[in-house]
Design a protein around this motif. Structure first.
Motif, PDB file in Angstrom:
ATOM      1  N   PHE A 256       0.819  -1.231   0.000  1.00  0.00           N
ATOM      2  CA  PHE A 256       0.000   0.000   0.000  1.00  0.00           C
ATOM      3  C   PHE A 256       0.842   1.266   0.000  1.00  0.00           C
ATOM      4  O   PHE A 256       0.561   2.222   0.716  1.00  0.00           O
ATOM      5  N   TYR A 257       1.895   1.240  -0.832  1.00  0.00           N
ATOM      6  CA  TYR A 257       2.795   2.394  -0.887  1.00  0.00           C
ATOM      7  C   TYR A 257       2.892   2.936  -2.296  1.00  0.00           C
ATOM      8  O   TYR A 257       2.742   2.192  -3.265  1.00  0.00           O
ATOM      9  N   LEU A 258       3.193   4.243  -2.372  1.00  0.00           N
ATOM     10  CA  LEU A 258       3.537   4.873  -3.646  1.00  0.00           C
ATOM     11  C   LEU A 258       4.959   5.384  -3.509  1.00  0.00           C
ATOM     12  O   LEU A 258       5.346   5.872  -2.447  1.00  0.00           O
ATOM     13  N   PHE A 259       5.719   5.268  -4.611  1.00  0.00           N
ATOM     14  CA  PHE A 259       7.126   5.674  -4.538  1.00  0.00           C
ATOM     15  C   PHE A 259       7.441   6.569  -5.742  1.00  0.00           C
ATOM     16  O   PHE A 259       8.200   6.188  -6.646  1.00  0.00           O
ATOM     17  N   PRO A 260       6.823   7.781  -5.773  1.00  0.00           N
ATOM     18  CA  PRO A 260       7.012   8.632  -6.950  1.00  0.00           C
ATOM     19  C   PRO A 260       8.405   9.242  -7.041  1.00  0.00           C
ATOM     20  O   PRO A 260       9.051   9.507  -6.022  1.00  0.00           O
ATOM     21  N   LYS A 261       8.804   9.439  -8.296  1.00  0.00           N
ATOM     22  CA  LYS A 261      10.067  10.134  -8.564  1.00  0.00           C
ATOM     23  C   LYS A 261       9.762  11.623  -8.613  1.00  0.00           C
ATOM     24  O   LYS A 261       8.764  12.045  -9.208  1.00  0.00           O
ATOM     25  N   LEU A 262      10.621  12.416  -7.973  1.00  0.00           N
ATOM     26  CA  LEU A 262      10.455  13.876  -8.006  1.00  0.00           C
ATOM     27  C   LEU A 262      11.227  14.428  -9.193  1.00  0.00           C
ATOM     28  O   LEU A 262      12.340  13.961  -9.474  1.00  0.00           O
ATOM     29  N   ASP A 263      10.653  15.411  -9.845  1.00  0.00           N
ATOM     30  CA  ASP A 263      11.378  16.054 -10.946  1.00  0.00           C
ATOM     31  C   ASP A 263      12.300  17.116 -10.337  1.00  0.00           C
ATOM     32  O   ASP A 263      11.976  18.308 -10.319  1.00  0.00           O
ATOM     33  N   MET A 264      13.444  16.666  -9.813  1.00  0.00           N
ATOM     34  CA  MET A 264      14.322  17.554  -9.037  1.00  0.00           C
ATOM     35  C   MET A 264      14.909  18.679  -9.891  1.00  0.00           C
ATOM     36  O   MET A 264      15.264  19.731  -9.353  1.00  0.00           O
ATOM     37  N   LYS A 265      14.982  18.475 -11.211  1.00  0.00           N
ATOM     38  CA  LYS A 265      15.548  19.536 -12.066  1.00  0.00           C
ATOM     39  C   LYS A 265      14.685  20.787 -12.015  1.00  0.00           C
ATOM     40  O   LYS A 265      15.157  21.899 -12.228  1.00  0.00           O
ATOM     41  N   ARG A 266      13.405  20.598 -11.728  1.00  0.00           N
ATOM     42  CA  ARG A 266      12.496  21.745 -11.712  1.00  0.00           C
ATOM     43  C   ARG A 266      12.261  22.281 -10.306  1.00  0.00           C
ATOM     44  O   ARG A 266      11.481  23.214 -10.121  1.00  0.00           O
TER      45      ARG A 266
ATOM     46  N   LYS B 163      13.716  23.572  -6.368  1.00  0.00           N
ATOM     47  CA  LYS B 163      14.881  24.202  -5.724  1.00  0.00           C
ATOM     48  C   LYS B 163      15.257  23.486  -4.435  1.00  0.00           C
ATOM     49  O   LYS B 163      15.274  24.086  -3.364  1.00  0.00           O
ATOM     50  N   PHE B 164      15.508  22.189  -4.508  1.00  0.00           N
ATOM     51  CA  PHE B 164      15.943  21.461  -3.308  1.00  0.00           C
ATOM     52  C   PHE B 164      17.277  20.798  -3.595  1.00  0.00           C
ATOM     53  O   PHE B 164      17.509  20.313  -4.698  1.00  0.00           O
ATOM     54  N   GLU B 165      18.112  20.765  -2.561  1.00  0.00           N
ATOM     55  CA  GLU B 165      19.405  20.074  -2.678  1.00  0.00           C
ATOM     56  C   GLU B 165      19.190  18.584  -2.880  1.00  0.00           C
ATOM     57  O   GLU B 165      19.858  17.946  -3.666  1.00  0.00           O
ATOM     58  N   ASN B 166      18.231  18.044  -2.107  1.00  0.00           N
ATOM     59  CA  ASN B 166      18.014  16.590  -2.125  1.00  0.00           C
ATOM     60  C   ASN B 166      16.646  16.261  -1.525  1.00  0.00           C
ATOM     61  O   ASN B 166      15.931  17.141  -1.064  1.00  0.00           O
ATOM     62  N   ASP B 167      16.314  14.970  -1.530  1.00  0.00           N
ATOM     63  CA  ASP B 167      14.976  14.573  -1.052  1.00  0.00           C
ATOM     64  C   ASP B 167      14.826  14.742   0.468  1.00  0.00           C
ATOM     65  O   ASP B 167      13.715  14.866   0.980  1.00  0.00           O
ATOM     66  N   ARG B 168      15.943  14.771   1.202  1.00  0.00           N
ATOM     67  CA  ARG B 168      15.870  15.020   2.649  1.00  0.00           C
ATOM     68  C   ARG B 168      15.357  16.446   2.909  1.00  0.00           C
ATOM     69  O   ARG B 168      14.516  16.669   3.778  1.00  0.00           O
ATOM     70  N   GLU B 169      15.887  17.390   2.143  1.00  0.00           N
ATOM     71  CA  GLU B 169      15.429  18.773   2.307  1.00  0.00           C
ATOM     72  C   GLU B 169      13.948  18.880   1.927  1.00  0.00           C
ATOM     73  O   GLU B 169      13.161  19.549   2.611  1.00  0.00           O
ATOM     74  N   PHE B 170      13.571  18.191   0.846  1.00  0.00           N
ATOM     75  CA  PHE B 170      12.163  18.178   0.411  1.00  0.00           C
ATOM     76  C   PHE B 170      11.283  17.669   1.554  1.00  0.00           C
ATOM     77  O   PHE B 170      10.287  18.297   1.923  1.00  0.00           O
ATOM     78  N   GLU B 171      11.675  16.545   2.119  1.00  0.00           N
ATOM     79  CA  GLU B 171      10.886  15.897   3.185  1.00  0.00           C
ATOM     80  C   GLU B 171      10.716  16.821   4.397  1.00  0.00           C
ATOM     81  O   GLU B 171       9.607  17.010   4.903  1.00  0.00           O
ATOM     82  N   GLN B 172      11.823  17.432   4.836  1.00  0.00           N
ATOM     83  CA  GLN B 172      11.760  18.250   6.044  1.00  0.00           C
ATOM     84  C   GLN B 172      10.957  19.523   5.841  1.00  0.00           C
ATOM     85  O   GLN B 172      10.168  19.915   6.688  1.00  0.00           O
ATOM     86  N   LYS B 173      11.178  20.168   4.668  1.00  0.00           N
ATOM     87  CA  LYS B 173      10.428  21.418   4.416  1.00  0.00           C
ATOM     88  C   LYS B 173       8.946  21.138   4.204  1.00  0.00           C
ATOM     89  O   LYS B 173       8.095  21.914   4.621  1.00  0.00           O
ATOM     90  N   LEU B 174       8.641  20.012   3.550  1.00  0.00           N
ATOM     91  CA  LEU B 174       7.228  19.659   3.345  1.00  0.00           C
ATOM     92  C   LEU B 174       6.532  19.472   4.694  1.00  0.00           C
ATOM     93  O   LEU B 174       5.401  19.937   4.895  1.00  0.00           O
ATOM     94  N   LEU B 175       7.233  18.852   5.625  1.00  0.00           N
ATOM     95  CA  LEU B 175       6.659  18.638   6.952  1.00  0.00           C
ATOM     96  C   LEU B 175       6.435  19.979   7.653  1.00  0.00           C
ATOM     97  O   LEU B 175       5.344  20.257   8.168  1.00  0.00           O
TER      98      LEU B 175
ATOM     99  N   SER C  25      15.761   8.429  -0.287  1.00  0.00           N
ATOM    100  CA  SER C  25      17.126   8.017   0.070  1.00  0.00           C
ATOM    101  C   SER C  25      17.133   7.117   1.314  1.00  0.00           C
ATOM    102  O   SER C  25      18.063   6.348   1.515  1.00  0.00           O
ATOM    103  N   GLY C  26      16.081   7.184   2.121  1.00  0.00           N
ATOM    104  CA  GLY C  26      15.966   6.268   3.261  1.00  0.00           C
ATOM    105  C   GLY C  26      15.753   4.826   2.811  1.00  0.00           C
ATOM    106  O   GLY C  26      15.915   3.887   3.593  1.00  0.00           O
ATOM    107  N   PHE C  27      15.377   4.657   1.544  1.00  0.00           N
ATOM    108  CA  PHE C  27      15.163   3.320   0.972  1.00  0.00           C
ATOM    109  C   PHE C  27      16.287   2.991  -0.022  1.00  0.00           C
ATOM    110  O   PHE C  27      16.206   2.030  -0.771  1.00  0.00           O
ATOM    111  N   GLY C  28      17.303   3.885  -0.044  1.00  0.00           N
ATOM    112  CA  GLY C  28      18.466   3.648  -0.900  1.00  0.00           C
ATOM    113  C   GLY C  28      18.380   4.280  -2.275  1.00  0.00           C
ATOM    114  O   GLY C  28      19.269   4.082  -3.100  1.00  0.00           O
ATOM    115  N   ILE C  29      17.309   5.030  -2.574  1.00  0.00           N
ATOM    116  CA  ILE C  29      17.162   5.656  -3.895  1.00  0.00           C
ATOM    117  C   ILE C  29      16.836   7.134  -3.709  1.00  0.00           C
ATOM    118  O   ILE C  29      15.782   7.474  -3.170  1.00  0.00           O
ATOM    119  N   ALA C  30      17.720   7.992  -4.198  1.00  0.00           N
ATOM    120  CA  ALA C  30      17.507   9.436  -4.026  1.00  0.00           C
ATOM    121  C   ALA C  30      16.397   9.951  -4.947  1.00  0.00           C
ATOM    122  O   ALA C  30      15.962   9.250  -5.863  1.00  0.00           O
TER     123      ALA C  30
END
Ligand SMILES: Cc1ncc(COP(=O)(O)O)c(C=O)c1O
Length: 410
Positions: free
Chosen positions: A339-349, A351-363, A374-379
């Motif tokens: 019951f999970y979704l694992f979408p890829k973010l279009d990081m080129k578009r 302004k985040f350094e990485n998915d950790r920054e995305f996760e924290q700011k979204l929260l 990246s917690g699952f091994g894929i950035a």
């Protein structure tokens, strides 16, 4: 008193490796909630929050308590439950197993830790595909082992890249086991029988114990068919991990099963060491074992509840997938299990350094709690638990889109 400087002398080296991406921001969530904010929690795969544990199982738990079943159980598990698990595997997958092949654990989590502890010496390695379930690597590293990583390929619907992995496996690396998770957390993929056969062959070629985490085995949809490793792994030692958390929507019961059906010398030694390890923590929860035995043995009630839950999960996940794929900033492969979704973010578009920054700011900015890829091994991915009702998912995806627009490079 020791100073902070010599903490390395006090604490074990191995405990340094323990981190869970899923729980990393729990303290921030707690403080947000303390200050009156409502956080949408899409980080923890807990079906019991949204799908009540079936009443017949709850009744069996209550009855066990009322009948005084509050003592320790057998360290390897209640024989009634081990019989039930053996019968279940026979019925669903025609596996011929004996109750002595089964050890009841405190969730699959404990089974993973026990398995690592009996197989891994310092500098040994375990083989796993990424993205992986986040507990696999720290549990291996806790035993001072190293991970050798293969890949699930997103382009081909997260199918395992067997040839790519073969190139990374070399003799002399003290490789102990290969672990797969099917249906998969976080990708939602369900392995074809032919692929599982190739995985079993690879384990055989390299002398690896094959571990198959099948905790989502009955939660498949969108035309998928689940194959258990026991249907294809012939003549090699293997361990099946399963439990009550997901299929029986009973995460808080903390009941898992480790099944080692082989009679070869490696399988016999694994069973004997697992049995010895089980005595160190005395037993699983006795009333929970009675309840899960009833959960399995009452096939009629189970069939009704698991098919109702799976149908609803499929509806919610398909709807959330559609909304995500309408977004300018994310794209997901359509899941067929779990019951999970694992979408890829279009990081080129963005302004985040990485998915950790995305996760924290979204929260912090939108009060939506997801887990970084990246917690699952894929950035550059995020994992979203898609169990919540449609209106909750729709509003969370809206907020993620608004957040992406706000941080877009355009
Ligand atoms: C693949 C996988 N294995 C194991 C577990 C842990 O399950 P349990 O509650 O049985 O410890 C989870 C929980 O999310 C999981 O996704």
């Amino acid at each position: 008193m020791r100073s902070m400087m010599c903490m390395d002398e006090v604490l074990s080296l191995r405990s340094r490796y323990v981190i869970s991406a899923i729980h990393e921001d729990d303290a921030i969530v707690k403080s947000m909630e303390k200050s009156g904010k409502t956080v949408v929690k899409l980080n923890l795969g807990d079906p019991a929050v949204y799908f009540q544990t079936p009443q017949y199982i709850v009744n069996a738990f209550t009855k066990a308590l009322q009948q005084g079943m509050t003592h320790y159980s057998d360290p390897v598990g209640l024989s009634r439950l081990r019989h039930a698990v053996s019968e279940r595997q026979r019925r669903l997958y025609r596996l011929d197993s004996d109750i002595d092949d089964i050890i009841i654990t405190q969730g699959v989590s404990e089974a993973i830790m026990l398995t690592n502890s009996i197989l891994v010496n310092p500098r040994d390695s375990g083989v796993l595909f990424r993205p992986y379930y986040p507990q696999y690597l720290p549990s291996l590293e806790f035993c001072m082992g190293k991970g050798i990583l293969g890949d699930y390929d997103e382009e081909s619907g997260w199918s395992a890249d067997i040839e790519g992995l073969r190139k990374r496996l070399r003799a002399g690396k003290r490789m102990k086991y290969l672990i797969v998770n099917n249906p998969n957390n976080p990708t939602g993929s369900v392995m074809e029988r032919s692929l599982l056969r190739e995985i079993a062959e690879l384990a055989k070629d390299y002398g690896l114990v094959l571990i198959s985490d099948e905790i989502y085995d009955e939660i498949v949809y969108n035309g998928a068919h689940f194959t258990s490793i026991s249907e294809v792994a012939k003549g090699i030692p293997y361990i099946i991990l399963n439990g009550a958390s997901k299929v029986f929507s009973a995460t808080g019961f903390r009941i898992g099963f480790a099944i080692v059906p082989g009679s070869d010398s490696v399988s016999l030694s694994i069973k004997s060491r697992l049995r010895a390890m089980s005595t160190l923590r005395l037993s699983a929860s006795t009333p929970a074992e009675y309840a899960v035995a009833e959960g399995i043995l009452n096939e009629h009630e189970h069939e009704i509840s698991v098919s109702r839950m799976t149908t609803e999960i499929a509806r919610r996940i398909n709807n959330a997938s559609r909304l995500i794929n309408e977004s300018e900033y994310m794209h997901t492969v359509l899941p067929r299990g779990a019951f999970y979704l694992f979408p890829k973010l279009d990081m080129k578009r963005l302004k985040f350094e990485n998915d950790r920054e995305f996760e924290q700011k979204l929260l912090k900015e939108e009060a939506v709690h997801i887990t970084r890829g990246s917690g699952f091994g894929i950035a550059d991915h995020i994992r979203i638990v898609a169990l919540a009702p449609e209106y909750v998912m729709a509003s969370a995806i809206d907020r993620i889109n608004r957040f992406c627009r706000k941080h877009s490079k355009r």
